[in-house]
Design an enzyme around this catalytic site. Structure first.
Site, mmCIF file in Angstrom:
data_model
loop_
_atom_site.group_PDB
_atom_site.id
_atom_site.type_symbol
_atom_site.label_atom_id
_atom_site.label_comp_id
_atom_site.label_asym_id
_atom_site.label_seq_id
_atom_site.Cartn_x
_atom_site.Cartn_y
_atom_site.Cartn_z
ATOM 1 N N ASP A 8 26.747 45.342 39.872
ATOM 2 C CA ASP A 8 25.728 46.208 39.292
ATOM 3 C C ASP A 8 24.914 45.357 38.320
ATOM 4 O O ASP A 8 25.057 44.128 38.278
ATOM 5 C CB ASP A 8 26.357 47.436 38.622
ATOM 6 C CG ASP A 8 27.133 47.128 37.348
ATOM 7 O OD1 ASP A 8 27.260 45.936 36.968
ATOM 8 O OD2 ASP A 8 27.640 48.086 36.723
ATOM 9 N N HIS A 9 24.062 45.988 37.544
ATOM 10 C CA HIS A 9 23.187 45.269 36.617
ATOM 11 C C HIS A 9 23.971 44.508 35.556
ATOM 12 O O HIS A 9 23.574 43.416 35.144
ATOM 13 C CB HIS A 9 22.223 46.256 35.932
ATOM 14 C CG HIS A 9 22.929 47.336 35.173
ATOM 15 N ND1 HIS A 9 23.509 48.422 35.807
ATOM 16 C CD2 HIS A 9 23.175 47.498 33.846
ATOM 17 C CE1 HIS A 9 24.069 49.193 34.905
ATOM 18 N NE2 HIS A 9 23.890 48.661 33.699
ATOM 19 N N GLY A 66 30.212 45.275 34.151
ATOM 20 C CA GLY A 66 30.375 44.979 32.740
ATOM 21 C C GLY A 66 31.825 44.714 32.380
ATOM 22 O O GLY A 66 32.150 43.711 31.765
ATOM 23 N N ASN A 69 36.162 47.284 35.735
ATOM 24 C CA ASN A 69 37.069 48.395 36.033
ATOM 25 C C ASN A 69 36.529 49.330 37.114
ATOM 26 O O ASN A 69 37.217 49.609 38.097
ATOM 27 C CB ASN A 69 37.361 49.197 34.765
ATOM 28 C CG ASN A 69 38.339 48.503 33.868
ATOM 29 O OD1 ASN A 69 39.484 48.317 34.233
ATOM 30 N ND2 ASN A 69 37.891 48.118 32.692
ATOM 31 N N GLY A 70 35.329 49.832 36.925
ATOM 32 C CA GLY A 70 34.748 50.742 37.914
ATOM 33 C C GLY A 70 34.588 50.077 39.268
ATOM 34 O O GLY A 70 34.800 50.701 40.316
ATOM 35 N N GLU A 71 34.253 48.797 39.248
ATOM 36 C CA GLU A 71 34.062 48.058 40.493
ATOM 37 C C GLU A 71 35.389 47.933 41.244
ATOM 38 O O GLU A 71 35.432 48.100 42.471
ATOM 39 C CB GLU A 71 33.458 46.685 40.192
ATOM 40 C CG GLU A 71 32.029 46.753 39.688
ATOM 41 C CD GLU A 71 31.864 47.263 38.248
ATOM 42 O OE1 GLU A 71 30.752 47.734 37.928
ATOM 43 O OE2 GLU A 71 32.827 47.213 37.455
ATOM 44 N N HIS A 98 51.044 37.456 44.713
ATOM 45 C CA HIS A 98 51.948 38.593 44.883
ATOM 46 C C HIS A 98 51.326 39.794 45.582
ATOM 47 O O HIS A 98 52.062 40.596 46.169
ATOM 48 C CB HIS A 98 52.471 39.063 43.525
ATOM 49 C CG HIS A 98 53.382 38.077 42.883
ATOM 50 N ND1 HIS A 98 53.904 38.269 41.619
ATOM 51 C CD2 HIS A 98 53.862 36.886 43.306
ATOM 52 C CE1 HIS A 98 54.674 37.240 41.301
ATOM 53 N NE2 HIS A 98 54.660 36.386 42.306
ATOM 54 N N ASN A 99 50.011 39.952 45.484
ATOM 55 C CA ASN A 99 49.364 41.158 46.014
ATOM 56 C C ASN A 99 48.466 40.908 47.210
ATOM 57 O O ASN A 99 47.915 41.849 47.765
ATOM 58 C CB ASN A 99 48.556 41.851 44.914
ATOM 59 C CG ASN A 99 49.369 42.109 43.674
ATOM 60 O OD1 ASN A 99 49.073 41.580 42.610
ATOM 61 N ND2 ASN A 99 50.429 42.895 43.799
ATOM 62 N N ARG A 132 59.158 38.940 49.709
ATOM 63 C CA ARG A 132 59.421 40.282 49.183
ATOM 64 C C ARG A 132 58.132 41.062 48.903
ATOM 65 O O ARG A 132 58.136 42.291 48.894
ATOM 66 C CB ARG A 132 60.274 40.204 47.917
ATOM 67 C CG ARG A 132 59.560 39.624 46.719
ATOM 68 C CD ARG A 132 60.510 39.443 45.518
ATOM 69 N NE ARG A 132 59.826 39.170 44.292
ATOM 70 C CZ ARG A 132 59.408 37.964 43.903
ATOM 71 N NH1 ARG A 132 59.599 36.917 44.669
ATOM 72 N NH2 ARG A 132 58.793 37.811 42.750
#
Length: 142
Positions: A8-9, A66, A69-71, A98-99, A132
């Site tokens: 975003d911006h 920014g 989080n939202g992304e 791990h992910n 695992r």
């Protein structure tokens, strides 16, 4: 590596710098926007990145805002996406190790540009450990 990127911006400035960095190190990059720092809504640019990665058109994705989080939330709404919000080198290493994260989320307001570029490099070069961790990822997909 073939990489999709969007912001975003509030992540625009770092997105542009990351694109330049990735291209200079031999990666192929497709920019899903935004294309300026004019205020905009992040889902318009993040969801297409996530959908393209989930469809197998890109090996990895990078999304920025920014805080990031939202992304990360927007990207993780797409089936098949494992988007990690990273703020330092260790979080980037572990989200891959791990992910098996296939999308990286960064917050431009959370770090300086040199740190962001280092996080991108760690994210792209760290392999998935498997073992695992594979069973846990499979549980997410069930």
């Amino acid at each position: 590596m073939n990489i999709a990127i969007g912001s975003d911006h509030a992540g625009f400035r770092y997105k542009e710098a990351i694109i330049e960095h990735l291209k200079s190190t031999g990666h192929e990059v497709t920019d899903f926007g935004t294309y300026s720092d004019a205020s905009t809504d992040y889902p318009k640019f993040i969801r297409p990145v996530a959908e393209a990665v989930a469809a197998g058109k890109f090996e990895r994705g990078i999304v920025l805002g920014g805080s990031g989080n939202g992304e990360a939330i927007a990207a993780n709404r797409v089936k098949g996406i494992r988007c990690g919000l990273c703020w330092n080198l260790e979080s980037a290493r572990l989200t891959r190790l791990h992910n098996d994260a296939n999308v990286l989320s960064l917050g431009e307001r959370m770090m300086d540009l040199p740190t962001a570029l280092q996080i991108v490099d760690v994210f792209l070069c760290t392999p998935f450990e498997g073992g695992r961790h594979l069973a846990r990822i499979q549980q997410l997909d069930e």
